[in-house]
Design an enzyme around this catalytic site. Structure first.
Site, PDB file in Angstrom:
ATOM      1  CB  SER A  60      -0.869   0.034   1.256  1.00 32.65           C
ATOM      2  OG  SER A  60      -1.635  -1.132   1.350  1.00 32.65           O
ATOM      3  CG  HIS A  88      -2.483  -0.826  -3.870  1.00 31.28           C
ATOM      4  ND1 HIS A  88      -3.161   0.331  -3.557  1.00 31.28           N
ATOM      5  CD2 HIS A  88      -2.437  -1.542  -2.722  1.00 31.28           C
ATOM      6  CE1 HIS A  88      -3.481   0.318  -2.278  1.00 31.28           C
ATOM      7  NE2 HIS A  88      -3.062  -0.807  -1.752  1.00 31.28           N
ATOM      8  CD  GLU A 142      -3.835   3.309  -6.053  1.00 34.48           C
ATOM      9  OE1 GLU A 142      -4.034   4.527  -6.020  1.00 34.48           O
ATOM     10  OE2 GLU A 142      -3.373   2.680  -5.079  1.00 34.48           O
ATOM     11  CG  ASN A 198      -3.898   3.361   0.889  1.00 33.51           C
ATOM     12  OD1 ASN A 198      -4.981   3.385   1.469  1.00 33.51           O
ATOM     13  ND2 ASN A 198      -3.365   2.255   0.436  1.00 33.51           N
TER      14      ASN A 198
HETATM   15  N1  LIG Z   1      -5.892  -4.840   4.245  1.00 30.16           N
HETATM   16  C1  LIG Z   1      -6.188  -4.039   3.247  1.00 30.16           C
HETATM   17  O1  LIG Z   1      -7.285  -3.443   3.182  1.00 30.16           O
HETATM   18  C2  LIG Z   1      -5.194  -3.824   2.141  1.00 30.16           C
HETATM   19  C3  LIG Z   1      -5.614  -3.224   0.944  1.00 30.16           C
HETATM   20  C4  LIG Z   1      -4.692  -3.093  -0.105  1.00 30.16           C
HETATM   21  C5  LIG Z   1      -3.373  -3.518   0.068  1.00 30.16           C
HETATM   22  N2  LIG Z   1      -2.995  -4.087   1.256  1.00 30.16           N
HETATM   23  C6  LIG Z   1      -1.601  -4.540   1.372  1.00 30.16           C
HETATM   24  O2  LIG Z   1      -1.576  -5.949   1.139  1.00 30.16           O
HETATM   25  C7  LIG Z   1      -0.507  -6.546   1.908  1.00 30.16           C
HETATM   26  C8  LIG Z   1      -1.079  -7.657   2.753  1.00 30.16           C
HETATM   27  O3  LIG Z   1      -2.056  -7.122   3.621  1.00 30.16           O
HETATM   28  P1  LIG Z   1      -3.173  -8.039   4.311  1.00 30.16           P
HETATM   29  O4  LIG Z   1      -4.186  -7.109   4.841  1.00 30.16           O
HETATM   30  O5  LIG Z   1      -3.562  -9.141   3.396  1.00 30.16           O
HETATM   31  O6  LIG Z   1      -2.294  -8.656   5.532  1.00 30.16           O
HETATM   32  P2  LIG Z   1      -2.578  -9.985   6.360  1.00 30.16           P
HETATM   33  O7  LIG Z   1      -1.836  -9.817   7.632  1.00 30.16           O
HETATM   34  O8  LIG Z   1      -4.037 -10.291   6.391  1.00 30.16           O
HETATM   35  O9  LIG Z   1      -1.893 -11.143   5.464  1.00 30.16           O
HETATM   36  C9  LIG Z   1      -0.516 -11.266   5.248  1.00 30.16           C
HETATM   37  C10 LIG Z   1      -0.166 -12.763   5.233  1.00 30.16           C
HETATM   38  O10 LIG Z   1       1.194 -12.970   4.817  1.00 30.16           O
HETATM   39  C11 LIG Z   1       1.695 -14.103   5.519  1.00 30.16           C
HETATM   40  N3  LIG Z   1       3.156 -14.086   5.477  1.00 30.16           N
HETATM   41  C12 LIG Z   1       4.019 -13.317   6.201  1.00 30.16           C
HETATM   42  N4  LIG Z   1       5.291 -13.585   5.823  1.00 30.16           N
HETATM   43  C13 LIG Z   1       5.214 -14.519   4.841  1.00 30.16           C
HETATM   44  C14 LIG Z   1       6.198 -15.193   4.059  1.00 30.16           C
HETATM   45  N5  LIG Z   1       7.503 -14.915   4.194  1.00 30.16           N
HETATM   46  N6  LIG Z   1       5.781 -16.113   3.153  1.00 30.16           N
HETATM   47  C15 LIG Z   1       4.462 -16.404   3.010  1.00 30.16           C
HETATM   48  N7  LIG Z   1       3.486 -15.785   3.734  1.00 30.16           N
HETATM   49  C16 LIG Z   1       3.870 -14.864   4.627  1.00 30.16           C
HETATM   50  C17 LIG Z   1       1.114 -13.938   6.920  1.00 30.16           C
HETATM   51  O11 LIG Z   1       1.127 -15.187   7.621  1.00 30.16           O
HETATM   52  C18 LIG Z   1      -0.292 -13.433   6.600  1.00 30.16           C
HETATM   53  O12 LIG Z   1      -1.216 -14.493   6.471  1.00 30.16           O
HETATM   54  C19 LIG Z   1       0.142  -5.403   2.688  1.00 30.16           C
HETATM   55  O13 LIG Z   1       1.234  -4.928   1.955  1.00 30.16           O
HETATM   56  C20 LIG Z   1      -0.963  -4.347   2.739  1.00 30.16           C
HETATM   57  O14 LIG Z   1      -0.466  -3.040   2.877  1.00 30.16           O
HETATM   58  C21 LIG Z   1      -3.862  -4.278   2.284  1.00 30.16           C
END
Ligand SMILES: NC(=O)c1ccc[n+]([C@@H]2O[C@H](COP(=O)([O-])OP(=O)(O)OC[C@H]3O[C@@H](n4cnc5c(N)ncnc54)[C@H](O)[C@@H]3O)[C@@H](O)[C@H]2O)c1
Length: 285
Positions: free
Chosen positions: A119, A140, A152, A191
């Site tokens: 993000s 994104h 994005e 964002n």
């Molecule tokens: N939550 C949102 O609304 C949103 C929206 C757009 C973008 N994002 C971005 O997406 C990304 C993920 O966010 P999220 O909300 O899904 O987080 P989340 O915490 O729900 O999921 C992340 C997952 O990655 C896993 N993980 C960590 N290290 C790992 C590795 N080395 N190998 C494999 N798996 C691994 C974790 O166990 C976890 O299940 C972030 O960069 C966030 O900024 C989030």
């Protein structure tokens, strides 16, 4: 390149959604998730979402079977060796993402494209962790991925136009998403606008200006937003909200991007919003 073999790293909120829409588009998808509990929860989330689509008549039961047959969740990154495109969706932690990009670079073929769903972390930094910066791009997505149409597309200074074109075509032609392009600046377009708004709502609550319910109702009833800012922060995840604020503040040094203490303490306490069952509101899990 017509993308047919997709890899996703992380099967949390976003990774599971990206995997679902990719598999629904006909791609063969492998998701790498290091936590067995999250892998199971992510798979169940995908199955629930497909079942809902089937109930609404958007998918047949054969479609659901075919989609699930084309989607594997594993714990070993080596399984991504033959992927044409890998989309990283691990937590918003720069060191963690740099490590994932280093490992992906060693794992996938020379022609493969590496994308990040970050993000707010500069794509340039992730690209420089690899030996193929011209093949690294930001894709994104928005939460929930199967519902929200936007993606994005973020090119770094070194991303080749061919890579941006392939990644953009994948999002638009394969997944049916609406694409906007952003410069490689923390927060990209959405964002950079959204996070200061969410932080303002948290500051308003923290200072006793109004209750959480009234702040949210104000924006829903007064501005026709489908969801208030505090409920939205809970949906995004308070850890993710704080991490994106940190990146924005680091990049621009503007007070409007600095996370209020209440948000930081809630993250310290493990009150992460919907995904932990409690944030500004409480949720059944
Ligand atoms: N939550 C949102 O609304 C949103 C929206 C757009 C973008 N994002 C971005 O997406 C990304 C993920 O966010 P999220 O909300 O899904 O987080 P989340 O915490 O729900 O999921 C992340 C997952 O990655 C896993 N993980 C960590 N290290 C790992 C590795 N080395 N190998 C494999 N798996 C691994 C974790 O166990 C976890 O299940 C972030 O960069 C966030 O900024 C989030």
């Amino acid at each position: 390149m017509d993308i047919q073999r997709v890899g996703v790293v992380g099967c949390g909120l976003m990774g599971s959604g990206i995997a679902e829409v990719s598999a629904r588009s006909g791609c063969a998808v492998i998701v790498v998730e290091e936590s067995p509990a999250t892998a199971k929860a992510g798979q169940e989330r995908i199955e629930r979402s497909l079942a809902t689509a089937a109930k609404r008549g958007k998918l047949s039961s054969d479609d659901v079977e075919r989609i699930l047959a084309g989607l594997d969740v594993v714990d070993d990154m080596q399984a991504l060796a033959d992927r044409q495109l890998v989309i990283e969706a691990v937590p918003e932690d720069e060191q963690l993402k740099l490590d994932v990009f280093r490992r992906l670079d060693r794992t996938v073929g020379d022609d493969s494209i590496l994308a990040s769903n970050t993000s707010s972390i500069p794509i340039m930094k992730l690209a420089m962790a690899t030996g193929r910066p011209e093949q690294v791009v930001g894709l994104h997505f928005f939460n929930p991925v199967p519902v929200l149409p936007l993606v994005e597309l973020v090119s770094s200074l070194l991303t080749s136009e061919a890579t941006a074109q392939t990644a953009g075509d994948f999002a638009v032609d394969r997944l049916g998403k609406h694409l906007i392009r952003s410069q490689d600046r923390a927060g990209f377009v959405v964002n950079a606008l959204l996070i200061p708004y969410l932080l303002s709502a948290i500051r308003m609550l923290e200072s006793g200006f109004a209750s959480a319910e009234d702040i949210d109702q104000g924006m829903m009833q007064g501005c026709a937003h489908p969801m208030g800012p505090l409920a939205l922060a809970d949906l995004i995840g308070l850890d993710t909200t704080a991490a994106v604020a940190r990146s924005l503040y680091e990049e621009f040094k503007e007070p409007l991007y600095s996370a209020p203490p209440l948000l930081l303490r809630m993250v310290d306490a493990g009150l992460l919003g919907r995904k932990s069952g409690r944030g500004f509101y409480t949720y059944d899990r």
